[in-house]
Scaffold this motif. Structure first.
Motif, PDB file in Angstrom:
ATOM      1  N   GLN A 191      -1.942   2.792  12.297  1.00 23.98           N
ATOM      2  CA  GLN A 191      -1.565   1.683  11.808  1.00 23.98           C
ATOM      3  C   GLN A 191      -0.151   1.985  11.032  1.00 23.98           C
ATOM      4  O   GLN A 191       0.491   0.690  11.336  1.00 23.98           O
TER       5      GLN A 191
ATOM      6  N   TRP B 159       6.803  -0.222   3.900  1.00 24.57           N
ATOM      7  CA  TRP B 159       7.111  -1.657   4.134  1.00 24.57           C
ATOM      8  C   TRP B 159       8.774  -1.798   3.635  1.00 24.57           C
ATOM      9  O   TRP B 159       9.194  -2.025   2.523  1.00 24.57           O
TER      10      TRP B 159
ATOM     11  N   LEU C  92       1.585   2.808   3.564  1.00 25.54           N
ATOM     12  CA  LEU C  92       2.556   1.990   4.631  1.00 25.54           C
ATOM     13  C   LEU C  92       3.849   1.787   4.058  1.00 25.54           C
ATOM     14  O   LEU C  92       4.195   1.439   2.910  1.00 25.54           O
TER      15      LEU C  92
ATOM     16  N   VAL D 116       2.823  -0.762  11.851  1.00 28.92           N
ATOM     17  CA  VAL D 116       3.748  -1.252  11.087  1.00 28.92           C
ATOM     18  C   VAL D 116       5.273  -1.103  11.113  1.00 28.92           C
ATOM     19  O   VAL D 116       6.156  -1.909  11.147  1.00 28.92           O
TER      20      VAL D 116
ATOM     21  N   SER E 140       0.965  -1.134  -0.030  1.00 25.50           N
ATOM     22  CA  SER E 140       0.117   0.018   0.100  1.00 25.50           C
ATOM     23  C   SER E 140       0.791   1.287  -0.034  1.00 25.50           C
ATOM     24  O   SER E 140       1.833   1.423   0.877  1.00 25.50           O
TER      25      SER E 140
ATOM     26  N   THR F  27      -5.535   0.355   5.726  1.00 25.90           N
ATOM     27  CA  THR F  27      -5.080  -0.741   4.875  1.00 25.90           C
ATOM     28  C   THR F  27      -5.683  -2.029   5.392  1.00 25.90           C
ATOM     29  O   THR F  27      -5.630  -2.387   6.599  1.00 25.90           O
TER      30      THR F  27
ATOM     31  N   LEU G 219      -2.356  -5.686   3.051  1.00 31.45           N
ATOM     32  CA  LEU G 219      -1.712  -5.597   4.618  1.00 31.45           C
ATOM     33  C   LEU G 219      -1.089  -6.779   4.878  1.00 31.45           C
ATOM     34  O   LEU G 219       0.046  -6.981   5.344  1.00 31.45           O
TER      35      LEU G 219
END
Length: 388
Positions: free
Chosen positions: A165, A24, A22, A169, A19, A57, A62
């Motif tokens: 969120q 990652w 986010l 993460v 997403s 997400t 996710l």
């Protein structure tokens, strides 16, 4: 309440599902850089703007990236020309600061201390942009993971679901070079809890299964018990009472084994008998909304939680009291629902928590349908509490 939208769109390329909202990242260096940049921006954020529209997400964008948490952690970079500014004594002080912030969050909710935590998190991320001896680096990443998780919970208490969120993460990713799989599992449980509040039980269950797989041989009984309560919560949300009871039995069995293994770290100490009873009672209450035969079980467990709950844990106590008032309402005891509901409003007025406000507002809407003069003073009490 701000609008919450769920982004569960899947990428066409199954190997690159993610997403854009986010970060990652799993390598140590990029993780520290990302957390430094995000916290720096957050410290300048206008919270009124941040809570207007929230995008969360869910689904494959996710769950799929999170599965990388199961892989072996990348090594913390070794120093090439030591430039670190701190030693183990200073790291110990940062660890103590994280414990203090966690206690503050538990006692008061996150509204007043959120930016203080983010400022401390920004400082730790900045420290990790230097090279450090291995032990210092690993412990700094663990501090960063803890502070990120606290920032997530406090953001949630401020009604900032998107930020919450994102910080969850980042906490999960910081726990990877921090070489602490059990803490990472606790972060997954927190991510699952957020999804459960937003009515995404299938995704929550997927995260809990990942957590259980990741710590099958390393989790203490207390951690396993907590994870199984999240599993049970997912089943309750899905309307699967038998699966809920099975998972609850697993949680109670694990909890009975506490003390038989190594001591628990500070971050899981909150999960005591009161928390087990409160979480279980809350799930029975959800089932009772559809089948009032579960109302008695909800009353028994939540009464136990209120009796056992430390009065310093104001947010949890408020949630327990709202749940108990709701259980009395479903059971048909309007007078007791009003008495307990008034106590809940008193407690709610002492914390800064969006979760508590939402639960109290839902209870208010329910008693409003009763159209009985006995609830009028309680309605006024709750309106005044929510207005504050």
């Amino acid at each position: 309440m701000p609008e919450v939208t769920i982004d569960d769109s899947a990428d066409d390329d199954a190997n690159s599902v993610s997403s854009p909202s986010l970060p990652w990242l799993w390598e140590a260096g990029p993780t520290a850089d990302a957390i430094y940049d995000i916290t720096k921006s957050d410290l300048m954020l206008n919270r009124r703007e941040a809570v207007k529209v929230l995008a969360i997400t869910a689904g494959l964008p996710l769950v799929d990236p999170v599965q990388r948490w199961l892989a072996h952690p990348p090594p913390v970079p070794s120093p090439s020309g030591y430039s670190g500014r701190i030693g183990l004594d200073e790291v110990a002080q940062l660890e103590q600061a994280a414990n203090v912030f966690r206690t503050w969050d538990d006692q008061h909710g996150g509204g007043l201390a959120r930016k203080a935590v983010i400022g401390q998190l920004n400082e730790v991320a900045d420290l990790l942009r230097d090279s450090h001896p291995h032990e210092v680096g690993v412990r700094l990443f663990h501090v960063m993971a803890q502070l990120s998780k606290i920032a997530a919970t406090m953001s949630w208490d401020c009604g900032m679901q998107t930020a919450a969120q994102k910080y969850y993460v980042m906490s999960l990713q910081a726990s990877t070079p921090g070489q602490d799989k059990p803490f990472g599992a606790s972060v997954l449980a927190s991510m699952a809890r957020q999804l459960l509040y937003l009515d995404q039980p299938q995704d929550a269950l997927e995260l809990i299964r990942l957590a259980l797989d990741g710590v099958r041989s390393t989790a203490t009984p207390r951690l396993r018990a907590m994870l199984h309560t999240r599993e049970a919560w997912s089943y309750a949300k899905m309307g699967r009472p038998e699966s809920f009871k099975r998972a609850t039995g697993n949680a109670e069995e694990a909890f009975s084994e506490i003390g038989s293994r190594d001591p628990d770290p500070d971050w899981i100490a909150y999960f005591d008998a009161a928390e087990l009873a409160g979480v279980t009672g809350g799930r029975y209450l959800e089932l009772a909304h559809h089948d009032n035969r579960f109302a008695g079980d909800a009353l028994d467990h939540i009464r136990q939680a209120v009796a056992l709950r430390q009065r310093s844990s104001m947010r949890s106590l408020a949630l327990d009291q709202v749940g108990l008032a709701y259980a009395h309402l479903i059971s048909g005891d309007l007078d007791e629902a009003v008495t307990v509901g008034s106590a809940a409003a008193d407690t709610a007025g002492q914390v800064q928590s969006d979760r508590v406000r939402v639960q109290l507002r839902e209870f208010y809407l329910e008693i409003e349908t009763r159209r009985d003069p006995v609830v009028a003073p309680l309605q006024q009490h709750i309106r005044e509490t929510l207005a504050r």
